[in-house]
Motif scaffolding. Structure first.
Motif, PDB file in Angstrom:
ATOM      1  N   ILE A 160       0.855  -1.196   0.000  1.00 38.92           N
ATOM      2  CA  ILE A 160       0.000   0.000   0.000  1.00 38.92           C
ATOM      3  C   ILE A 160       0.886   1.240   0.000  1.00 38.92           C
ATOM      4  CG2 ILE A 160      -1.679   1.394   1.288  1.00 38.92           C
ATOM      5  CD1 ILE A 160      -2.798  -1.156   2.494  1.00 38.92           C
ATOM      6  N   ARG A 161       0.497   2.217  -0.782  1.00 45.51           N
ATOM      7  CA  ARG A 161       1.103   3.548  -0.730  1.00 45.51           C
ATOM      8  C   ARG A 161      -0.021   4.546  -0.983  1.00 45.51           C
ATOM      9  NH1 ARG A 161       3.029   7.731  -3.848  1.00 45.51           N
ATOM     10  NH2 ARG A 161       5.022   8.676  -3.246  1.00 45.51           N
ATOM     11  N   SER A 162      -0.482   5.200   0.081  1.00 47.02           N
ATOM     12  CA  SER A 162      -1.581   6.146  -0.054  1.00 47.02           C
ATOM     13  C   SER A 162      -1.243   7.453   0.652  1.00 47.02           C
ATOM     14  CB  SER A 162      -2.874   5.565   0.530  1.00 47.02           C
ATOM     15  OG  SER A 162      -2.734   5.283   1.908  1.00 47.02           O
ATOM     16  N   TYR A 163      -1.790   8.538   0.145  1.00 46.36           N
ATOM     17  CA  TYR A 163      -1.544   9.853   0.727  1.00 46.36           C
ATOM     18  C   TYR A 163      -2.320   9.986   2.033  1.00 46.36           C
ATOM     19  CZ  TYR A 163       0.794  11.269  -3.535  1.00 46.36           C
ATOM     20  OH  TYR A 163       1.679  11.356  -4.586  1.00 46.36           O
ATOM     21  N   ASN A 164      -1.603  10.420   3.085  1.00 40.68           N
ATOM     22  CA  ASN A 164      -2.218  10.571   4.396  1.00 40.68           C
ATOM     23  C   ASN A 164      -1.519  11.712   5.131  1.00 40.68           C
ATOM     24  OD1 ASN A 164      -2.822  10.213   7.249  1.00 40.68           O
ATOM     25  ND2 ASN A 164      -3.698   8.236   6.673  1.00 40.68           N
ATOM     26  N   SER A 165      -2.266  12.756   5.445  1.00 41.58           N
ATOM     27  CA  SER A 165      -1.683  13.961   6.043  1.00 41.58           C
ATOM     28  C   SER A 165      -1.205  13.751   7.469  1.00 41.58           C
ATOM     29  CB  SER A 165      -2.712  15.096   6.011  1.00 41.58           C
ATOM     30  OG  SER A 165      -3.876  14.737   6.742  1.00 41.58           O
ATOM     31  N   THR A 166      -1.643  12.673   8.110  1.00 43.94           N
ATOM     32  CA  THR A 166      -1.236  12.432   9.497  1.00 43.94           C
ATOM     33  C   THR A 166       0.111  11.722   9.597  1.00 43.94           C
ATOM     34  OG1 THR A 166      -2.401  10.307   9.612  1.00 43.94           O
ATOM     35  CG2 THR A 166      -3.659  12.283  10.194  1.00 43.94           C
ATOM     36  N   GLU A 167       0.595  11.184   8.477  1.00 41.62           N
ATOM     37  CA  GLU A 167       1.889  10.510   8.468  1.00 41.62           C
ATOM     38  C   GLU A 167       3.004  11.543   8.276  1.00 41.62           C
ATOM     39  OE1 GLU A 167       2.327   7.257   8.963  1.00 41.62           O
ATOM     40  OE2 GLU A 167       0.172   6.900   9.164  1.00 41.62           O
ATOM     41  N   SER A 168       4.133  11.340   8.940  1.00 37.22           N
ATOM     42  CA  SER A 168       5.230  12.307   8.879  1.00 37.22           C
ATOM     43  C   SER A 168       5.759  12.500   7.452  1.00 37.22           C
ATOM     44  CB  SER A 168       6.387  11.855   9.785  1.00 37.22           C
ATOM     45  OG  SER A 168       6.843  10.561   9.410  1.00 37.22           O
ATOM     46  N   CYS A 169       5.718  11.437   6.648  1.00 42.32           N
ATOM     47  CA  CYS A 169       6.210  11.533   5.275  1.00 42.32           C
ATOM     48  C   CYS A 169       5.119  11.905   4.283  1.00 42.32           C
ATOM     49  CB  CYS A 169       6.846  10.216   4.853  1.00 42.32           C
ATOM     50  SG  CYS A 169       5.700   8.830   4.837  1.00 42.32           S
ATOM     51  N   GLY A 170       3.895  12.017   4.801  1.00 41.05           N
ATOM     52  CA  GLY A 170       2.773  12.359   3.926  1.00 41.05           C
ATOM     53  C   GLY A 170       2.122  11.170   3.264  1.00 41.05           C
ATOM     54  N   HIS A 171       2.630   9.972   3.550  1.00 42.31           N
ATOM     55  CA  HIS A 171       2.088   8.757   2.952  1.00 42.31           C
ATOM     56  C   HIS A 171       1.875   7.681   4.008  1.00 42.31           C
ATOM     57  CE1 HIS A 171       4.236  10.622  -0.478  1.00 42.31           C
ATOM     58  NE2 HIS A 171       3.211  10.176  -1.168  1.00 42.31           N
ATOM     59  N   TYR A 172       0.910   6.819   3.737  1.00 45.10           N
ATOM     60  CA  TYR A 172       0.723   5.618   4.543  1.00 45.10           C
ATOM     61  C   TYR A 172       1.296   4.453   3.734  1.00 45.10           C
ATOM     62  CZ  TYR A 172      -1.505   1.564   6.686  1.00 45.10           C
ATOM     63  OH  TYR A 172      -1.733   0.345   7.274  1.00 45.10           O
ATOM     64  N   HIS A 173       2.155   3.666   4.356  1.00 47.83           N
ATOM     65  CA  HIS A 173       2.817   2.555   3.675  1.00 47.83           C
ATOM     66  C   HIS A 173       2.521   1.232   4.381  1.00 47.83           C
ATOM     67  CE1 HIS A 173       5.462   4.929   0.983  1.00 47.83           C
ATOM     68  NE2 HIS A 173       5.417   5.821   1.952  1.00 47.83           N
ATOM     69  N   MET A 174       2.404   0.191   3.588  1.00 47.80           N
ATOM     70  CA  MET A 174       2.378  -1.177   4.110  1.00 47.80           C
ATOM     71  C   MET A 174       3.079  -2.055   3.088  1.00 47.80           C
ATOM     72  SD  MET A 174      -0.774  -3.724   5.224  1.00 47.80           S
ATOM     73  CE  MET A 174      -1.059  -2.865   6.777  1.00 47.80           C
ATOM     74  N   ASP A 175       4.083  -2.824   3.526  1.00 48.53           N
ATOM     75  CA  ASP A 175       4.775  -3.710   2.597  1.00 48.53           C
ATOM     76  C   ASP A 175       4.184  -5.118   2.667  1.00 48.53           C
ATOM     77  OD1 ASP A 175       5.881  -5.039   4.838  1.00 48.53           O
ATOM     78  OD2 ASP A 175       7.682  -3.804   4.805  1.00 48.53           O
ATOM     79  N   LYS A 176       4.723  -6.011   1.839  1.00 51.72           N
ATOM     80  CA  LYS A 176       4.149  -7.350   1.734  1.00 51.72           C
ATOM     81  C   LYS A 176       4.311  -8.159   3.017  1.00 51.72           C
ATOM     82  CE  LYS A 176       8.243  -9.554  -0.337  1.00 51.72           C
ATOM     83  NZ  LYS A 176       8.743 -10.304  -1.526  1.00 51.72           N
ATOM     84  N   MET A 177       5.395  -7.902   3.773  1.00 50.39           N
ATOM     85  CA  MET A 177       5.588  -8.640   5.017  1.00 50.39           C
ATOM     86  C   MET A 177       4.549  -8.229   6.050  1.00 50.39           C
ATOM     87  SD  MET A 177       7.912 -10.545   4.003  1.00 50.39           S
ATOM     88  CE  MET A 177       8.142 -11.456   5.536  1.00 50.39           C
ATOM     89  N   GLN A 178       4.243  -6.956   6.107  1.00 52.32           N
ATOM     90  CA  GLN A 178       3.194  -6.484   7.013  1.00 52.32           C
ATOM     91  C   GLN A 178       1.839  -7.024   6.560  1.00 52.32           C
ATOM     92  OE1 GLN A 178       4.334  -2.337   6.353  1.00 52.32           O
ATOM     93  NE2 GLN A 178       4.652  -2.095   8.560  1.00 52.32           N
ATOM     94  N   GLY A 179       1.649  -7.117   5.249  1.00 55.44           N
ATOM     95  CA  GLY A 179       0.405  -7.653   4.717  1.00 55.44           C
ATOM     96  C   GLY A 179       0.194  -9.106   5.094  1.00 55.44           C
ATOM     97  N   ARG A 180       1.285  -9.844   5.186  1.00 57.30           N
ATOM     98  CA  ARG A 180       1.177 -11.256   5.565  1.00 57.30           C
ATOM     99  C   ARG A 180       0.796 -11.429   7.028  1.00 57.30           C
ATOM    100  NH1 ARG A 180       6.690 -13.609   2.635  1.00 57.30           N
ATOM    101  NH2 ARG A 180       6.098 -13.035   0.491  1.00 57.30           N
ATOM    102  N   GLU A 181       1.046 -10.411   7.828  1.00 51.27           N
ATOM    103  CA  GLU A 181       0.708 -10.478   9.253  1.00 51.27           C
ATOM    104  C   GLU A 181      -0.765 -10.195   9.513  1.00 51.27           C
ATOM    105  OE1 GLU A 181       2.759 -11.443  11.709  1.00 51.27           O
ATOM    106  OE2 GLU A 181       4.244 -11.849  10.145  1.00 51.27           O
ATOM    107  N   LEU A 182      -1.459  -9.650   8.529  1.00 51.83           N
ATOM    108  CA  LEU A 182      -2.873  -9.330   8.710  1.00 51.83           C
ATOM    109  C   LEU A 182      -3.697 -10.605   8.844  1.00 51.83           C
ATOM    110  CD1 LEU A 182      -3.263  -6.512   6.021  1.00 51.83           C
ATOM    111  CD2 LEU A 182      -3.140  -6.207   8.505  1.00 51.83           C
ATOM    112  N   THR A 183      -4.764 -10.512   9.609  1.00 52.26           N
ATOM    113  CA  THR A 183      -5.678 -11.636   9.796  1.00 52.26           C
ATOM    114  C   THR A 183      -7.017 -11.307   9.144  1.00 52.26           C
ATOM    115  OG1 THR A 183      -6.599 -10.791  11.877  1.00 52.26           O
ATOM    116  CG2 THR A 183      -4.581 -12.127  12.013  1.00 52.26           C
TER     117      THR A 183
END
Length: 297
Positions: A160-183
């Protein structure tokens, strides 16, 4: 050739040729999933990407895609041929990894018409392997599916790479390893974060994507014998509120390296890809839940 770098195939069966200016090859900044590094290719008005050539994927774009329902082809990136990237002297090419030199499949860049694209890469289907994979790799793929949301939902977040004003870099990120941890319970939050810009949930974008997902479901049901093993679904929406096409969205099925129409024994498959359909239906349910949350609030 003047100041141009000629990118052409070195194998007769891959006959497509393009000539690029030296500045036309660069890194692709919007890749959020996948193992292979994607490059950006500038064909003038037609922005394209290049991905390392895979024989099965090449055959899909050259032949198999033409047998799919015409309307389903609207949800598959436009194929523009094959090129070979040679190490000439363009400075941009020097930044690429050495292993990126060679033959590439050229596809349209579906993000090029967006001003601020938010992108989600989803690994689709309950089965993440083809019959041509080595046994040890099949075993790993089976285990991964059982340990992630792929087994039950038929969908897994690959990036995931989406624009989010609350994130310090201006983006919300999720990589594939984090995605595998989702239930199956927590994956809903990933979709919520993808469509949230820090101030509001992009409900209009969700509703447009839902409509396209429902269209794809009906089209996949018509695809007898097609198996979209290891394919991904790319979701894109416009995050720039000042853009003229506010809440513009796009969905594309990508990554056809393990595409099959028959088993390893040569037996033609019967019916549509039920694992892929399960993933699409799970997406409709998950995104529908987000819309309901907004309505309740």
């Amino acid at each position: 050739m003047d100041n141009a770098t000629c990118l052409e195939t070195s194998t007769a069966q891959y006959s497509t040729q393009f000539r690029f200016e030296e500045h036309a090859v660069s890194n692709f900044s919007y890749q959020v999933g996948g193992r292979a590094e994607i490059v950006s290719l500038n064909l003038g008005e037609d922005k394209s990407i290049g991905k390392p050539l895979n024989k099965t994927e090449y055959e899909f774009y050259e032949t198999a895609v033409k047998s799919l329902p015409c309307n389903l082809q609207d949800y598959i990136p436009c194929y523009r041929g094959v090129v070979e990237i040679k190490n000439g002297k363009p400075a941009t090419l020097q930044r690429l990894r050495t292993k990126r030199k060679g033959c590439y499949i050229v596809l349209e860049d579906v993000t090029s018409t967006f001003k601020k694209p938010s992108i989600m890469d989803l690994k689709m289907g309950t089965r993440q392997f083809s019959d041509t994979m080595p046994p040890e790799k099949i075993a790993r793929k089976k285990k991964r599916s059982l340990m992630t949301t792929s087994n039950e939902l038929g969908v897994r977040v690959a990036g995931i790479r989406s624009y989010n004003s609350t994130e310090s870099c201006g983006h919300y990120h999720m990589d594939k390893m984090q995605g595998r941890e989702l239930t199956t319970d927590s994956i809903q939050s990933a979709f919520r974060m993808f469509f949230f810009d820090g101030n509001e949930l992009h409900v209009a974008a969700i509703e447009r994507i839902l409509q396209k997902l429902r269209n794809i479901i009906e089209l996949i049901k018509l695809c007898d014998s097609v198996r979209l093993y290891c394919c991904s679904l790319l979701l894109v929406y416009e995050s720039d509120k000042t853009a003229k096409l506010n809440y513009k969205t796009d969905i594309r099925i990508i990554d056809f390296a393990e595409f099959q129409t028959q088993s390893g024994d040569g037996v033609r498959y019967d019916g549509p890809d039920e694992g892929f359909l399960r993933g699409l239906e799970s997406l409709v349910r998950l995104l529908g839940n987000l819309v309901e949350e907004f309505v309740v609030v």
